[in-house]
Design an enzyme around this catalytic site. Sequence first.
Site, mmCIF file in Angstrom:
data_model
loop_
_atom_site.group_PDB
_atom_site.id
_atom_site.type_symbol
_atom_site.label_atom_id
_atom_site.label_comp_id
_atom_site.label_asym_id
_atom_site.label_seq_id
_atom_site.Cartn_x
_atom_site.Cartn_y
_atom_site.Cartn_z
ATOM 1 N N GLU A 101 0.829 -1.212 0.000
ATOM 2 C CA GLU A 101 0.000 0.000 0.000
ATOM 3 C C GLU A 101 0.862 1.260 0.000
ATOM 4 O O GLU A 101 1.870 1.327 0.694
ATOM 5 C CB GLU A 101 -0.906 0.024 1.241
ATOM 6 C CG GLU A 101 -1.769 1.286 1.281
ATOM 7 C CD GLU A 101 -2.649 1.389 2.507
ATOM 8 O OE1 GLU A 101 -3.646 0.670 2.556
ATOM 9 O OE2 GLU A 101 -2.326 2.187 3.399
ATOM 10 N N ASP A 120 -13.546 7.790 7.294
ATOM 11 C CA ASP A 120 -13.738 8.184 8.692
ATOM 12 C C ASP A 120 -14.628 9.405 8.794
ATOM 13 O O ASP A 120 -14.638 10.249 7.905
ATOM 14 C CB ASP A 120 -12.382 8.452 9.351
ATOM 15 C CG ASP A 120 -11.740 7.143 9.777
ATOM 16 O OD1 ASP A 120 -12.472 6.261 10.262
ATOM 17 O OD2 ASP A 120 -10.521 6.998 9.592
ATOM 18 N N ALA A 139 -20.118 1.462 3.567
ATOM 19 C CA ALA A 139 -19.456 0.953 2.360
ATOM 20 C C ALA A 139 -20.398 0.029 1.583
ATOM 21 O O ALA A 139 -20.373 0.009 0.350
ATOM 22 C CB ALA A 139 -18.184 0.217 2.755
ATOM 23 N N GLN A 150 -7.675 -4.397 8.695
ATOM 24 C CA GLN A 150 -6.944 -3.373 9.438
ATOM 25 C C GLN A 150 -5.663 -4.032 9.948
ATOM 26 O O GLN A 150 -5.623 -5.260 10.133
ATOM 27 C CB GLN A 150 -7.834 -2.914 10.610
ATOM 28 C CG GLN A 150 -7.250 -1.867 11.518
ATOM 29 C CD GLN A 150 -6.966 -0.577 10.768
ATOM 30 O OE1 GLN A 150 -5.969 -0.524 10.042
ATOM 31 N NE2 GLN A 150 -7.789 0.431 10.957
HETATM 32 P P1 FAD Z 1 -18.249 0.445 6.878
HETATM 33 O O1 FAD Z 1 -18.103 -0.897 6.282
HETATM 34 O O2 FAD Z 1 -19.384 1.278 6.398
HETATM 35 O O3 FAD Z 1 -18.363 0.250 8.470
HETATM 36 C C1 FAD Z 1 -18.337 1.368 9.339
HETATM 37 C C2 FAD Z 1 -19.168 1.052 10.586
HETATM 38 O O4 FAD Z 1 -20.545 0.904 10.242
HETATM 39 C C3 FAD Z 1 -18.788 -0.258 11.280
HETATM 40 O O5 FAD Z 1 -18.899 -0.063 12.665
HETATM 41 C C4 FAD Z 1 -19.807 -1.268 10.774
HETATM 42 O O6 FAD Z 1 -20.066 -2.298 11.717
HETATM 43 C C5 FAD Z 1 -21.033 -0.403 10.543
HETATM 44 N N1 FAD Z 1 -21.795 -0.838 9.372
HETATM 45 C C6 FAD Z 1 -21.308 -1.246 8.176
HETATM 46 N N2 FAD Z 1 -22.297 -1.538 7.327
HETATM 47 C C7 FAD Z 1 -23.445 -1.328 7.996
HETATM 48 C C8 FAD Z 1 -24.819 -1.440 7.644
HETATM 49 N N3 FAD Z 1 -25.166 -1.830 6.403
HETATM 50 N N4 FAD Z 1 -25.761 -1.129 8.584
HETATM 51 C C9 FAD Z 1 -25.386 -0.700 9.819
HETATM 52 N N5 FAD Z 1 -24.110 -0.578 10.211
HETATM 53 C C10 FAD Z 1 -23.153 -0.870 9.304
HETATM 54 N N6 FAD Z 1 -9.969 5.674 5.105
HETATM 55 C C11 FAD Z 1 -9.802 6.670 4.193
HETATM 56 O O7 FAD Z 1 -10.314 7.797 4.399
HETATM 57 N N7 FAD Z 1 -9.100 6.450 3.041
HETATM 58 C C12 FAD Z 1 -8.543 5.252 2.744
HETATM 59 O O8 FAD Z 1 -7.910 5.100 1.696
HETATM 60 C C13 FAD Z 1 -8.689 4.174 3.688
HETATM 61 N N8 FAD Z 1 -8.182 2.937 3.430
HETATM 62 C C14 FAD Z 1 -8.402 1.914 4.318
HETATM 63 C C15 FAD Z 1 -7.938 0.618 4.002
HETATM 64 C C16 FAD Z 1 -8.147 -0.440 4.886
HETATM 65 C C17 FAD Z 1 -7.653 -1.810 4.514
HETATM 66 C C18 FAD Z 1 -8.814 -0.201 6.114
HETATM 67 C C19 FAD Z 1 -9.008 -1.334 7.090
HETATM 68 C C20 FAD Z 1 -9.295 1.058 6.426
HETATM 69 C C21 FAD Z 1 -9.115 2.131 5.528
HETATM 70 N N9 FAD Z 1 -9.605 3.416 5.793
HETATM 71 C C22 FAD Z 1 -9.437 4.447 4.878
HETATM 72 C C23 FAD Z 1 -10.290 3.708 7.058
HETATM 73 C C24 FAD Z 1 -11.832 3.503 6.937
HETATM 74 O O9 FAD Z 1 -12.358 4.444 6.052
HETATM 75 C C25 FAD Z 1 -12.408 3.672 8.347
HETATM 76 O O10 FAD Z 1 -12.038 2.616 9.167
HETATM 77 C C26 FAD Z 1 -13.918 3.910 8.404
HETATM 78 O O11 FAD Z 1 -14.255 4.307 9.747
HETATM 79 C C27 FAD Z 1 -14.775 2.699 8.085
HETATM 80 O O12 FAD Z 1 -14.754 2.386 6.772
HETATM 81 P P2 FAD Z 1 -15.456 1.009 6.257
HETATM 82 O O13 FAD Z 1 -15.422 1.032 4.785
HETATM 83 O O14 FAD Z 1 -14.909 -0.139 6.969
HETATM 84 O O15 FAD Z 1 -16.968 1.318 6.752
#
Ligand code: FAD
Length: 292
Positions: free
Chosen positions: A17, A108, A124, A175
């Site tokens: 990455e 975030d 997401a 993560q």
């Molecule tokens: P989600 O999958 O939406 O989850 C977020 C929260 O919502 C979780 O608590 C989950 O349990 C809950 N949730 C999920 N889906 C639902 C649903 N359908 N109904 C109700 N609750 C739900 N951040 C950046 O800004 N830029 C990046 O390039 C970046 N790259 C990353 C790469 C990796 C491998 C990782 C692990 C993280 C990265 N992040 C990045 C950080 C990430 O954006 C944060 O951790 C963010 O808070 C959550 O993103 P997510 O896509 O996991 O969210």
Amino acid sequence: MKISEIFEKDTPTLSLEVFPPKNDEVYDKVEKATEEIARLKPDFMSVTYGAAGSTRKYTVDSAKLIQKAGVTALAHLTCVNASEESIKEQLERLKEAGIENILALRGDLPEGVEGTDDWVFKHASELIPVIRKYGDFCIGGACYPEKHPEAADMKTDIANIKKKTDAGCEFLTTQMFFDNNIFYNYLYRLREAGVTVPVVAGIMPVTNAKQMERILKLSQAFIPRRYVALLDRFGSEPEKMKQAAIAYATDQILDLLCNGIEHIHIYTMNRPEVAAKIQENLSEIIPSCRRG
Ligand code: FAD
């Protein structure tokens, strides 16, 4: 090439990455690091997306650079505060650049923002169908072996990961974690919940004590006593700490491979020398790490 096709080959993979430039001042420096890392020819390289789309253009530029070097690029994309139109525009840019892989993320919450009530996309899992609507991309997502900080409990968090894969997420990247047993337990629970896609283990070689403090604040990861001891002993001597962190990461990867985990992702923090050393340590074990 699609990452799903890379994973179909029955061999272990190591991907790297990088983060894109934050502004024009650091552009050349970051570009140089990206090029150097691409020269290592990993299985693929991912490029992050700055908070709330702040690096939108630079993410595309870095992904282009990676593909130009002959390495498959995975572009991150977040949906916090985004509209369907702005997502579509970014997808068009990525398509034009020949990018076939997207890591679909929520992103975030911006500082001071508590909830997601006003947003078009709250998770997401809601971004994934939009990506599918506008292109033939291979889509990945994020997962959290120590639970996403906002989730009430692990069971709920895993149920939400299942929603992500049901929506079309084809692989998950974790993560960072420093204790493999946490990952093994998590993987078992994902599989039990019916999540069957490849899970890529995210490994971060933490090379100084300050960096570790930041990581703990962001990810709340558990730090094993052995890593704490390394930081105590070498934390204030950069070159020694770098070597210790590379050795720890290599050890973690070897243990993962011995336990049947095939796909490893290194959070390089744009340090080509760290990525190169880890590859060197695995040159007989992971095909893409072999030089020459
Ligand atoms: P989600 O999958 O939406 O989850 C977020 C929260 O919502 C979780 O608590 C989950 O349990 C809950 N949730 C999920 N889906 C639902 C649903 N359908 N109904 C109700 N609750 C739900 N951040 C950046 O800004 N830029 C990046 O390039 C970046 N790259 C990353 C790469 C990796 C491998 C990782 C692990 C993280 C990265 N992040 C990045 C950080 C990430 O954006 C944060 O951790 C963010 O808070 C959550 O993103 P997510 O896509 O996991 O969210």
